[in-house]
Design a protein around this motif. Structure first.
Motif, PDB file in Angstrom:
ATOM      1  N   SER A  14     -10.863  -6.979  -4.054  1.00  0.00           N
ATOM      2  CA  SER A  14     -12.297  -6.786  -4.271  1.00  0.00           C
ATOM      3  C   SER A  14     -12.740  -5.342  -4.049  1.00  0.00           C
ATOM      4  N   GLN A  15     -13.863  -5.024  -4.648  1.00  0.00           N
ATOM      5  CA  GLN A  15     -14.504  -3.720  -4.460  1.00  0.00           C
ATOM      6  C   GLN A  15     -16.013  -3.915  -4.473  1.00  0.00           C
ATOM      7  N   GLU A  34     -14.599 -14.302 -14.021  1.00  0.00           N
ATOM      8  CA  GLU A  34     -14.528 -14.677 -12.606  1.00  0.00           C
ATOM      9  C   GLU A  34     -15.743 -14.101 -11.854  1.00  0.00           C
ATOM     10  N   ASN A  35     -16.085 -12.852 -12.183  1.00  0.00           N
ATOM     11  CA  ASN A  35     -17.221 -12.224 -11.499  1.00  0.00           C
ATOM     12  C   ASN A  35     -18.565 -12.837 -11.894  1.00  0.00           C
ATOM     13  N   ILE A  36     -18.679 -13.266 -13.141  1.00  0.00           N
ATOM     14  CA  ILE A  36     -19.905 -13.973 -13.552  1.00  0.00           C
ATOM     15  C   ILE A  36     -20.071 -15.200 -12.661  1.00  0.00           C
ATOM     16  N   GLY A  37     -18.968 -15.942 -12.459  1.00  0.00           N
ATOM     17  CA  GLY A  37     -19.002 -17.152 -11.639  1.00  0.00           C
ATOM     18  C   GLY A  37     -19.328 -16.845 -10.191  1.00  0.00           C
ATOM     19  N   ARG A  38     -18.654 -15.829  -9.637  1.00  0.00           N
ATOM     20  CA  ARG A  38     -18.880 -15.501  -8.222  1.00  0.00           C
ATOM     21  C   ARG A  38     -20.326 -15.105  -7.951  1.00  0.00           C
ATOM     22  N   SER A  81     -20.148  -7.700  -4.365  1.00  0.00           N
ATOM     23  CA  SER A  81     -18.696  -7.710  -4.255  1.00  0.00           C
ATOM     24  C   SER A  81     -18.072  -8.171  -5.579  1.00  0.00           C
ATOM     25  N   PHE A  82     -17.180  -7.346  -6.129  1.00  0.00           N
ATOM     26  CA  PHE A  82     -16.523  -7.666  -7.404  1.00  0.00           C
ATOM     27  C   PHE A  82     -15.042  -7.939  -7.210  1.00  0.00           C
ATOM     28  N   PHE A  83     -14.565  -9.020  -7.835  1.00  0.00           N
ATOM     29  CA  PHE A  83     -13.139  -9.290  -7.866  1.00  0.00           C
ATOM     30  C   PHE A  83     -12.480  -8.270  -8.784  1.00  0.00           C
ATOM     31  N   VAL A  84     -11.356  -7.704  -8.358  1.00  0.00           N
ATOM     32  CA  VAL A  84     -10.605  -6.783  -9.226  1.00  0.00           C
ATOM     33  C   VAL A  84      -9.110  -7.098  -9.167  1.00  0.00           C
ATOM     34  N   ASN A  85      -8.405  -6.781 -10.233  1.00  0.00           N
ATOM     35  CA  ASN A  85      -6.944  -6.799 -10.216  1.00  0.00           C
ATOM     36  C   ASN A  85      -6.454  -5.636 -11.084  1.00  0.00           C
ATOM     37  N   GLU A  86      -5.150  -5.665 -11.399  1.00  0.00           N
ATOM     38  CA  GLU A  86      -4.563  -4.509 -12.102  1.00  0.00           C
ATOM     39  C   GLU A  86      -4.991  -4.415 -13.574  1.00  0.00           C
ATOM     40  N   HIS A  87      -5.745  -5.383 -14.043  1.00  0.00           N
ATOM     41  CA  HIS A  87      -6.154  -5.353 -15.454  1.00  0.00           C
ATOM     42  C   HIS A  87      -7.510  -4.685 -15.688  1.00  0.00           C
ATOM     43  N   VAL A  88      -8.173  -4.284 -14.615  1.00  0.00           N
ATOM     44  CA  VAL A  88      -9.475  -3.605 -14.777  1.00  0.00           C
ATOM     45  C   VAL A  88      -9.536  -2.338 -13.930  1.00  0.00           C
ATOM     46  N   LEU A  89     -10.387  -1.426 -14.365  1.00  0.00           N
ATOM     47  CA  LEU A  89     -10.649  -0.228 -13.577  1.00  0.00           C
ATOM     48  C   LEU A  89     -11.396  -0.654 -12.308  1.00  0.00           C
ATOM     49  N   ILE A  90     -11.046  -0.090 -11.173  1.00  0.00           N
ATOM     50  CA  ILE A  90     -11.765  -0.403  -9.942  1.00  0.00           C
ATOM     51  C   ILE A  90     -13.150   0.250 -10.031  1.00  0.00           C
ATOM     52  N   PRO A  91     -14.222  -0.509  -9.818  1.00  0.00           N
ATOM     53  CA  PRO A  91     -15.560   0.094  -9.922  1.00  0.00           C
ATOM     54  C   PRO A  91     -15.675   1.332  -9.015  1.00  0.00           C
ATOM     55  N   ARG A 111       0.832  -1.205   0.000  1.00  0.00           N
ATOM     56  CA  ARG A 111       0.000   0.000   0.000  1.00  0.00           C
ATOM     57  C   ARG A 111       0.865   1.253   0.000  1.00  0.00           C
ATOM     58  N   ARG A 112       2.039   1.167   0.704  1.00  0.00           N
ATOM     59  CA  ARG A 112       2.972   2.305   0.720  1.00  0.00           C
ATOM     60  C   ARG A 112       3.478   2.620  -0.688  1.00  0.00           C
ATOM     61  N   LYS A 113       3.495   1.592  -1.518  1.00  0.00           N
ATOM     62  CA  LYS A 113       3.913   1.815  -2.922  1.00  0.00           C
ATOM     63  C   LYS A 113       2.756   2.321  -3.766  1.00  0.00           C
ATOM     64  N   ARG A 114       1.678   2.702  -3.116  1.00  0.00           N
ATOM     65  CA  ARG A 114       0.506   3.300  -3.774  1.00  0.00           C
ATOM     66  C   ARG A 114      -0.312   2.320  -4.597  1.00  0.00           C
ATOM     67  N   ILE A 115      -0.122   1.035  -4.337  1.00  0.00           N
ATOM     68  CA  ILE A 115      -1.011   0.063  -4.975  1.00  0.00           C
ATOM     69  C   ILE A 115      -2.382   0.248  -4.333  1.00  0.00           C
ATOM     70  N   PRO A 116      -3.453   0.378  -5.130  1.00  0.00           N
ATOM     71  CA  PRO A 116      -4.777   0.632  -4.546  1.00  0.00           C
ATOM     72  C   PRO A 116      -5.190  -0.485  -3.582  1.00  0.00           C
ATOM     73  N   LEU A 117      -5.830  -0.071  -2.509  1.00  0.00           N
ATOM     74  CA  LEU A 117      -6.299  -1.016  -1.488  1.00  0.00           C
ATOM     75  C   LEU A 117      -7.115  -2.158  -2.103  1.00  0.00           C
ATOM     76  N   GLN A 118      -7.969  -1.797  -3.066  1.00  0.00           N
ATOM     77  CA  GLN A 118      -8.848  -2.812  -3.681  1.00  0.00           C
ATOM     78  C   GLN A 118      -8.063  -3.856  -4.455  1.00  0.00           C
ATOM     79  N   GLN A 119      -6.934  -3.442  -5.042  1.00  0.00           N
ATOM     80  CA  GLN A 119      -6.106  -4.429  -5.754  1.00  0.00           C
ATOM     81  C   GLN A 119      -5.395  -5.335  -4.756  1.00  0.00           C
ATOM     82  N   ILE A 120      -5.040  -4.796  -3.596  1.00  0.00           N
ATOM     83  CA  ILE A 120      -4.361  -5.607  -2.578  1.00  0.00           C
ATOM     84  C   ILE A 120      -5.346  -6.620  -1.994  1.00  0.00           C
ATOM     85  N   LEU A 121      -6.546  -6.148  -1.718  1.00  0.00           N
ATOM     86  CA  LEU A 121      -7.546  -7.042  -1.111  1.00  0.00           C
ATOM     87  C   LEU A 121      -8.282  -7.868  -2.168  1.00  0.00           C
TER      88      LEU A 121
END
Ligand code: GLN
Length: 309
Positions: free
Chosen positions: A79-80, A181-185, A86-96, A67-77
């Motif tokens: 989900s958003q 992944e989100n369709i499945g979840r 609840s949506f799964f997110v990673n660095e390949h998508v915009l955080i909702p 997080r200190r490296k400014r990685i968004p909290l949602q990418q670390i956890l």
């Protein structure tokens, strides 16, 4: 070291890195690593960490470091929350974003009586727009006072199955893996499918009742000014709308008409300063019933338009 001291240490480290919501972020990371809710924390914060919790402690400090490296909290956890889901997110998508809930709510309030059968979510990313629509659109989703009805997700999918199909599309294969992944979840396999497509490319000869999109719309020169979380860690291709931010709206305005049935509706998220330019593009392309909708902070956020009957 006590739980309280460890959380305090995390907060200090984040503060030192200039993270605005240091206390809140530290808490989310802490509660993730120790599976603790607020109540348990207040009860146990004075207690010393046990031997068995060394791994959790190290894990927490590793996440704080990310997080200190400014990685968004949602990418670390990973989900958003969006539209109460609840949506799964990673660095390949915009955080909702909350702004985008205005787009979903506009579609819900305009479409729920029309019972659309085919919907396209263009530039879907995580899938948050199309999938929220798949959850809330089938059936009568609101009671008279606007409170969502108690109805299980299965019932909703069942009700919508016979008459609705939602297609999530994106040019990015990596984004589509997230959408899948989100369709499945959310258990929406029967209502939703994915198609890789550069805008309308893969949809030759197809028509939709409704097209929804939150395309990239930040002007190229503005991207440098965004926060490090967004600028350095969210996908540039989901943000960059070309020189004036309008590249995708130009393409969508020019092409969308032939992919809509007569009377079909188009819903677009826009930037706060695009409430004149985007309607103008749509008008030039022959769209009618063009309306701009504001978000909760009073900024122009959504444009709706229709293909003439
Ligand atoms: N609203 C987003 C932001 O401000 C941008 C979304 C987009 O380009 N579609 O970061």
């Amino acid at each position: 070291m006590t739980y309280g001291m460890l959380l305090g240490e995390g907060e200090r480290l984040l503060q030192g890195a200039g993270i605005a919501e240091a206390g809140l972020d530290a808490w989310y990371l802490f509660s993730h690593c120790f599976s603790m809710d607020r109540g348990a924390y207040f009860l146990h914060r004075g207690e010393t960490l046990s031997e068995g919790e060394t791994e959790a402690k190290e894990g927490f400090l590793r996440l704080v470091d990310r997080r200190r490296k400014r990685i968004p909290l949602q990418q670390i956890l990973g989900s958003q929350e969006f539209m109460g889901l609840s949506f799964f997110v990673n660095e390949h998508v915009l955080i909702p974003r909350q702004d985008t809930e205005t787009l979903v709510e506009t579609v819900l309030s305009s479409e729920r009586r029309r019972q659309p059968t085919r919907l396209l979510d263009l530039c879907t990313g995580s899938g948050c727009i199309g999938l929220s629509l798949a959850v809330y659109l089938p059936g009568e989703w609101h009671t008279w006072d606007g409170i969502p009805r108690e109805q299980s997700r299965e019932e909703k999918s069942e009700a919508g199955r016979a008459r609705m199909e939602i297609i999530l599309s994106d040019v990015s294969e990596k984004a589509l893996l997230v959408a899948e992944e989100n369709i499945g979840r959310l258990g929406l396999e029967r209502l939703c499918t994915i198609t890789q497509s550069d805008l309308f490319e893969a949809f030759e000869e197809q028509q939709f009742d409704c097209i929804v999109s939150n395309p990239p719309y930040i002007a190229e020169g503005e991207i440098e000014k965004l926060s490090p979380e967004v600028r350095d860690h969210e996908p540039g291709m989901a943000l960059n709308g070309g020189k004036d931010g309008l590249t995708f709206y130009r393409a969508i305005s020019e092409e969308a008409m032939k992919y809509l049935v007569p009377g079909g509706r188009l819903y677009l998220e826009i930037g706060w300063d695009q409430g004149r330019s985007v309607p103008r593009l749509l008008q030039t392309a022959g769209f009618v019933s063009i309306e701009v909708v504001k978000d909760l902070t009073g900024n122009d956020r959504v444009v709706k338009a229709a293909r003439p009957e």
